[in-house]
Design an enzyme around this catalytic site. Structure first.
Site, PDB file in Angstrom:
ATOM      1  N   SER A  77       0.790  -1.142  -0.025  1.00 40.05           N
ATOM      2  CA  SER A  77       0.189   0.030  -0.079  1.00 40.05           C
ATOM      3  C   SER A  77       0.897   1.459  -0.078  1.00 40.05           C
ATOM      4  O   SER A  77       0.361   2.235  -0.577  1.00 40.05           O
ATOM      5  CB  SER A  77      -0.884  -0.177   1.324  1.00 40.05           C
ATOM      6  OG  SER A  77      -0.457   0.434   2.370  1.00 40.05           O
TER       7      SER A  77
ATOM      8  N   MET B 162      10.811  -6.717   4.652  1.00 34.05           N
ATOM      9  CA  MET B 162      10.671  -7.481   5.933  1.00 34.05           C
ATOM     10  C   MET B 162      11.876  -8.508   6.263  1.00 34.05           C
ATOM     11  O   MET B 162      11.978  -9.271   6.795  1.00 34.05           O
ATOM     12  CB  MET B 162       9.673  -8.693   6.021  1.00 34.05           C
ATOM     13  CG  MET B 162       8.049  -8.031   6.014  1.00 34.05           C
ATOM     14  SD  MET B 162       8.008  -6.862   7.147  1.00 34.05           S
ATOM     15  CE  MET B 162       7.833  -7.944   8.485  1.00 34.05           C
TER      16      MET B 162
ATOM     17  N   HIS C 222       8.069   3.092   9.584  1.00 38.90           N
ATOM     18  CA  HIS C 222       7.703   2.275  10.435  1.00 38.90           C
ATOM     19  C   HIS C 222       6.561   2.764  11.130  1.00 38.90           C
ATOM     20  O   HIS C 222       6.370   4.055  11.504  1.00 38.90           O
ATOM     21  CB  HIS C 222       8.911   2.510  11.438  1.00 38.90           C
ATOM     22  CG  HIS C 222       8.833   1.232  12.690  1.00 38.90           C
ATOM     23  ND1 HIS C 222       8.766  -0.358  12.654  1.00 38.90           N
ATOM     24  CD2 HIS C 222       8.436   1.704  14.165  1.00 38.90           C
ATOM     25  CE1 HIS C 222       8.638  -0.755  13.669  1.00 38.90           C
ATOM     26  NE2 HIS C 222       8.314   0.141  14.565  1.00 38.90           N
TER      27      HIS C 222
HETATM   28  C1  GRF Z   1       3.693  -0.761   7.074  1.00 37.25           C
HETATM   29  O1  GRF Z   1       2.859  -0.516   8.019  1.00 37.25           O
HETATM   30  C2  GRF Z   1       4.939  -0.073   7.003  1.00 37.25           C
HETATM   31  O2  GRF Z   1       5.020   1.044   8.073  1.00 37.25           O
HETATM   32  C3  GRF Z   1       5.822  -1.163   7.908  1.00 37.25           C
HETATM   33  O3  GRF Z   1       5.398  -2.549   7.068  1.00 37.25           O
HETATM   34  C4  GRF Z   1       4.084  -1.931   6.535  1.00 37.25           C
HETATM   35  C5  GRF Z   1       3.835  -2.179   5.000  1.00 37.25           C
HETATM   36  O4  GRF Z   1       2.588  -2.060   4.504  1.00 37.25           O
HETATM   37  N1  GRF Z   1       7.029  -1.106   7.628  1.00 37.25           N
HETATM   38  P1  GRF Z   1       2.353  -2.092   2.911  1.00 37.25           P
HETATM   39  O5  GRF Z   1       2.998  -3.252   2.223  1.00 37.25           O
HETATM   40  O6  GRF Z   1       3.138  -0.751   2.449  1.00 37.25           O
HETATM   41  O7  GRF Z   1       0.992  -1.898   2.678  1.00 37.25           O
END
Ligand code: GRF
Length: 210
Positions: A13, A89, A108
């Protein structure tokens, strides 16, 4: 125009929000490549649907260094100037970080230095804070530890669950990331030690920032 390389592992997202900000003229940047370490990450599909260069580089069978080397090579091949972690991740190796000095950013879902690591929103809820939020920061070798560029706060409401709080934070993430990237793209971000300062708009950008 600054060339972004976006790394993700999942939903994507934030990638979509960045792409939308570019399309809307709120962010003067170009997404040079999107890379996922996971083959079926929805974010990689979203990138493909938008016609972006999208690659999967899996870690399987590689050491952390080898995997990072492959990613660095791909980023360099695409002329990436700023690496944007968007739900990526994996911790980056020192080799990766040295390849893009002060040129890697992360988002974050907490007001760092509170609640680093996984499940930040649940950590905040369980702790009982009344104000949560998100942080855009430069990436160092420590987990969620680099100099802070921008933070946005979000109230924790009565009856919030991990899901409702996460949704409210995510909305702010999307705004924060585009804003922070635009400040970097405009050359307004400077760093001294841990402290990041944001200079005033130059006359050319005043209109844009109104
Ligand atoms: C987000 O909450 C970001 O802060 C964290 O991982 C999540 C990723 O969400 N590091 P998306 O894949 O961008 O929807």
């Amino acid at each position: 125009m600054i060339r972004l390389g976006i790394l993700l592992s999942g939903r994507g997202s934030n990638l979509i929000a960045i792409a939308d900000a570019i399309a809307a003229g709120r962010l003067n940047a170009e997404i040079a490549v999107v890379i996922s370490n996971r083959p079926y990450a929805p974010g990689i599909e979203a990138a493909q649907q938008r016609g972006l260069h999208a690659h999967v580089i899996q870690a399987k069978g590689l050491t952390r260094e080898e995997h990072d080397e492959e990613i660095v090579r791909a980023l360099k091949n695409h002329g990436v100037e700023l690496v944007v972690l968007a739900g990526y991740m994996r911790l980056l190796t020192a080799h990766f970080i040295r390849a893009f000095p002060n040129r890697i950013v992360n988002i974050h879902p907490s007001l760092l230095p509170a609640f680093p690591g996984l499940d930040a929103q649940k950590q905040a809820l369980d702790y009982g804070v009344k104000i949560a939020g998100c942080t855009v920061h430069f990436v160092t070798e420590g987990l969620d530890d680099g100099p802070i560029i921008l933070q946005k706060q979000v109230p924790v409401l009565e009856g919030d669950t991990e899901e409702t709080l996460s949704t409210r934070i995510l909305e702010q993430e999307h705004a924060a990331y585009a804003e922070a990237l635009e400040m970097i793209a405009r050359g307004r971000v400077a760093m001294e030690g841990r402290r990041v300062s944001i200079s005033e708009c130059d006359p050319l950008t005043v209109r844009h920032w109104k």
